[in-house]
Design an enzyme around this catalytic site. Structure first.
Site, PDB file in Angstrom:
ATOM      1  N   HIS A  56       4.372   2.001  -8.159  1.00  0.00           N
ATOM      2  CA  HIS A  56       3.432   0.870  -8.095  1.00  0.00           C
ATOM      3  C   HIS A  56       2.501   0.883  -9.300  1.00  0.00           C
ATOM      4  O   HIS A  56       2.189  -0.170  -9.862  1.00  0.00           O
ATOM      5  CB  HIS A  56       2.555   0.976  -6.839  1.00  0.00           C
ATOM      6  CG  HIS A  56       3.291   0.825  -5.556  1.00  0.00           C
ATOM      7  ND1 HIS A  56       3.493   1.873  -4.688  1.00  0.00           N
ATOM      8  CD2 HIS A  56       3.872  -0.254  -4.976  1.00  0.00           C
ATOM      9  CE1 HIS A  56       4.150   1.442  -3.622  1.00  0.00           C
ATOM     10  NE2 HIS A  56       4.406   0.166  -3.776  1.00  0.00           N
ATOM     11  N   GLY A  75       9.350  -4.620  -8.809  1.00  0.00           N
ATOM     12  CA  GLY A  75      10.119  -3.463  -9.260  1.00  0.00           C
ATOM     13  C   GLY A  75      11.619  -3.690  -9.068  1.00  0.00           C
ATOM     14  O   GLY A  75      12.047  -4.307  -8.094  1.00  0.00           O
ATOM     15  N   LYS A  76      12.395  -3.149  -9.998  1.00  0.00           N
ATOM     16  CA  LYS A  76      13.860  -3.259  -9.881  1.00  0.00           C
ATOM     17  C   LYS A  76      14.410  -2.377  -8.772  1.00  0.00           C
ATOM     18  O   LYS A  76      15.561  -2.502  -8.407  1.00  0.00           O
ATOM     19  CB  LYS A  76      14.527  -2.859 -11.202  1.00  0.00           C
ATOM     20  CG  LYS A  76      14.457  -3.922 -12.272  1.00  0.00           C
ATOM     21  CD  LYS A  76      15.379  -3.550 -13.414  1.00  0.00           C
ATOM     22  CE  LYS A  76      15.161  -4.444 -14.599  1.00  0.00           C
ATOM     23  NZ  LYS A  76      15.970  -4.007 -15.760  1.00  0.00           N
ATOM     24  N   LYS A  77      13.601  -1.460  -8.261  1.00  0.00           N
ATOM     25  CA  LYS A  77      14.118  -0.623  -7.171  1.00  0.00           C
ATOM     26  C   LYS A  77      14.521  -1.495  -5.994  1.00  0.00           C
ATOM     27  O   LYS A  77      15.536  -1.266  -5.360  1.00  0.00           O
ATOM     28  CB  LYS A  77      13.083   0.410  -6.745  1.00  0.00           C
ATOM     29  CG  LYS A  77      13.720   1.552  -6.009  1.00  0.00           C
ATOM     30  CD  LYS A  77      12.792   2.188  -5.046  1.00  0.00           C
ATOM     31  CE  LYS A  77      13.227   1.875  -3.667  1.00  0.00           C
ATOM     32  NZ  LYS A  77      12.259   1.743  -2.663  1.00  0.00           N
ATOM     33  N   ASP A  78      13.716  -2.496  -5.722  1.00  0.00           N
ATOM     34  CA  ASP A  78      14.055  -3.474  -4.670  1.00  0.00           C
ATOM     35  C   ASP A  78      14.794  -4.617  -5.359  1.00  0.00           C
ATOM     36  O   ASP A  78      14.271  -5.723  -5.512  1.00  0.00           O
ATOM     37  CB  ASP A  78      12.784  -3.945  -3.978  1.00  0.00           C
ATOM     38  CG  ASP A  78      12.086  -2.799  -3.267  1.00  0.00           C
ATOM     39  OD1 ASP A  78      12.659  -2.255  -2.323  1.00  0.00           O
ATOM     40  OD2 ASP A  78      10.995  -2.409  -3.721  1.00  0.00           O
ATOM     41  N   HIS A 120       2.331   4.760  -5.058  1.00  0.00           N
ATOM     42  CA  HIS A 120       2.842   5.912  -5.795  1.00  0.00           C
ATOM     43  C   HIS A 120       2.995   5.504  -7.263  1.00  0.00           C
ATOM     44  O   HIS A 120       2.682   4.357  -7.629  1.00  0.00           O
ATOM     45  CB  HIS A 120       4.171   6.382  -5.189  1.00  0.00           C
ATOM     46  CG  HIS A 120       5.153   5.254  -4.993  1.00  0.00           C
ATOM     47  ND1 HIS A 120       5.820   4.667  -6.046  1.00  0.00           N
ATOM     48  CD2 HIS A 120       5.548   4.585  -3.882  1.00  0.00           C
ATOM     49  CE1 HIS A 120       6.599   3.701  -5.580  1.00  0.00           C
ATOM     50  NE2 HIS A 120       6.452   3.626  -4.275  1.00  0.00           N
ATOM     51  N   SER A 144       9.356   5.892  -3.833  1.00  0.00           N
ATOM     52  CA  SER A 144       9.300   4.907  -2.758  1.00  0.00           C
ATOM     53  C   SER A 144       8.221   5.324  -1.778  1.00  0.00           C
ATOM     54  O   SER A 144       8.014   6.522  -1.549  1.00  0.00           O
ATOM     55  CB  SER A 144      10.659   4.862  -2.039  1.00  0.00           C
ATOM     56  OG  SER A 144      10.516   4.268  -0.766  1.00  0.00           O
ATOM     57  N   SER A 145       7.567   4.352  -1.196  1.00  0.00           N
ATOM     58  CA  SER A 145       6.553   4.674  -0.182  1.00  0.00           C
ATOM     59  C   SER A 145       7.183   5.445   0.960  1.00  0.00           C
ATOM     60  O   SER A 145       6.548   6.301   1.578  1.00  0.00           O
ATOM     61  CB  SER A 145       5.922   3.396   0.367  1.00  0.00           C
ATOM     62  OG  SER A 145       5.239   2.733  -0.661  1.00  0.00           O
ATOM     63  N   GLY A 154       0.817  -1.210   0.000  1.00  0.00           N
ATOM     64  CA  GLY A 154       0.000   0.000   0.000  1.00  0.00           C
ATOM     65  C   GLY A 154       0.852   1.261   0.000  1.00  0.00           C
ATOM     66  O   GLY A 154       2.030   1.222  -0.330  1.00  0.00           O
TER      67      GLY A 154
HETATM   68  O1  PAF Z   1       8.040  -4.738  -1.882  1.00  0.00           O
HETATM   69  C1  PAF Z   1       7.071  -4.809  -1.102  1.00  0.00           C
HETATM   70  O2  PAF Z   1       6.202  -3.924  -1.049  1.00  0.00           O
HETATM   71  C2  PAF Z   1       6.966  -6.017  -0.176  1.00  0.00           C
HETATM   72  O3  PAF Z   1       8.207  -6.463   0.218  1.00  0.00           O
HETATM   73  C3  PAF Z   1       6.129  -7.159  -0.787  1.00  0.00           C
HETATM   74  C4  PAF Z   1       6.784  -7.730  -2.021  1.00  0.00           C
HETATM   75  C5  PAF Z   1       4.734  -6.672  -1.124  1.00  0.00           C
HETATM   76  C6  PAF Z   1       6.011  -8.312   0.224  1.00  0.00           C
HETATM   77  O4  PAF Z   1       5.392  -7.882   1.402  1.00  0.00           O
END
Ligand code: PAF
Length: 274
Positions: free
Chosen positions: A33, A144-147, A30, A182-183, A27
């Site tokens: 997402h 996402g590639k950000k993570d 932004h 990013s959130s 949630g």
């Molecule tokens: O990247 C995220 O928002 C979280 O790590 C995910 C993949 C939804 C798992 O909780």
């Protein structure tokens, strides 16, 4: 767009549904997402976005309690972006009993970089992601590639556990300054928001040096750490790694530079593929 809260409702909605693309989220959505949702649309007949703040992936001192819950707004954004189903379960629905069975990703991938600073983080991520995969049974899932490390950990889990799911990597969405969406950007003050762009600038400078021929990884990383610290950041790491498995580069191989650093109370991560 339908909003479902329970596993029973989800199963009812999914029966007879065309192949699904899943966008797992916590949630506080932004543009980043929403770009995942748009990509999901191109890959499947139906798009499911999950919204679940997963306690298992937070350390006790981290921001689980204060993680922004912006459900109404998230739903408006998802509806406007072409999402078909929002799965927003309660904690009791996902963890009706203590989650003793967990997915432990290999230490060589999960106990480095983010895993050093956030021990157990990827076990929490893999456990909830596998559970979401079991519930939604998507044909495709978008990360996402950000993570960067998260996407790689999940990708390898899917491969090694033979899950019939295609993992699609989505490019990082950035603000004009280069700051990755990013959130957690919502925690930044106005002044910090301006300063936050430096993380990307510093990584880009290192990338430019590598593209110009530098192979002195340790020196490059040190310079980037110093540049961040000089402006009030508390860096956790800046690391040049192999894209394939995030190991330290030894020969010519596709590379990525990754960084994590705190600005005030806010921890930001970013990376650039080289
Ligand atoms: O990247 C995220 O928002 C979280 O790590 C995910 C993949 C939804 C798992 O909780």
């Amino acid at each position: 767009m339908r909003v479902v809260r329970t596993i029973a409702q989800l199963r009812a909605e999914l029966s007879g549904c065309p192949p699904v693309a899943l966008v797992p989220t916590m949630g506080n959505l932004h543009d980043g997402h929403l770009s995942l949702v748009r990509l999901a649309r191109q890959h499947a007949g139906a798009v499911v976005a999950s919204i679940f703040v997963n306690r298992l992936q937070f350390l006790p001192h981290e921001d689980f309690a204060e993680y922004p819950r912006t459900f109404e707004r998230d739903c408006e954004l998802l509806a406007a972006t072409g999402c078909d189903i929002v799965f927003a379960p309660t904690e009791a629905e996902i963890y009706p009993e203590p989650q003793d069975y967990k997915v432990a990703p290999p230490p060589a991938l999960a106990d480095i970089l983010e895993g050093v600073v956030r021990p157990g983080f990827f076990t929490g991520v893999c456990t909830v992601v596998l559970k979401l995969f079991n519930l939604v049974q998507p044909a495709t899932a978008i990360f996402g590639k950000k993570d960067y490390q998260q996407r790689l950990v999940v990708h390898k889990m899917v491969r090694q556990l033979a899950l019939p799911i295609e993992i699609i990597a989505a490019e990082t969405v950035r603000e004009e300054t280069g700051l990755a969406r990013s959130s957690r950007n919502s925690y930044l003050s106005d002044a910090q928001h301006v300063e936050a762009a430096r993380l990307h600038v510093v990584l880009q400078e290192a990338v430019d040096e590598i593209r110009a021929g530098s192979r002195e990884w340790a020196a490059l990383e040190r310079r980037a750490l110093v540049a961040l610290s000089a402006h009030g950041w508390r860096p956790d790491y800046v690391a040049v790694r192999k894209r394939a498995d995030l190991s330290v580069p030894c020969a010519d191989a596709p590379l990525v530079i990754l960084a994590a650093a705190k600005l005030g109370r806010t921890r930001l991560i970013d990376n650039i593929e080289i």
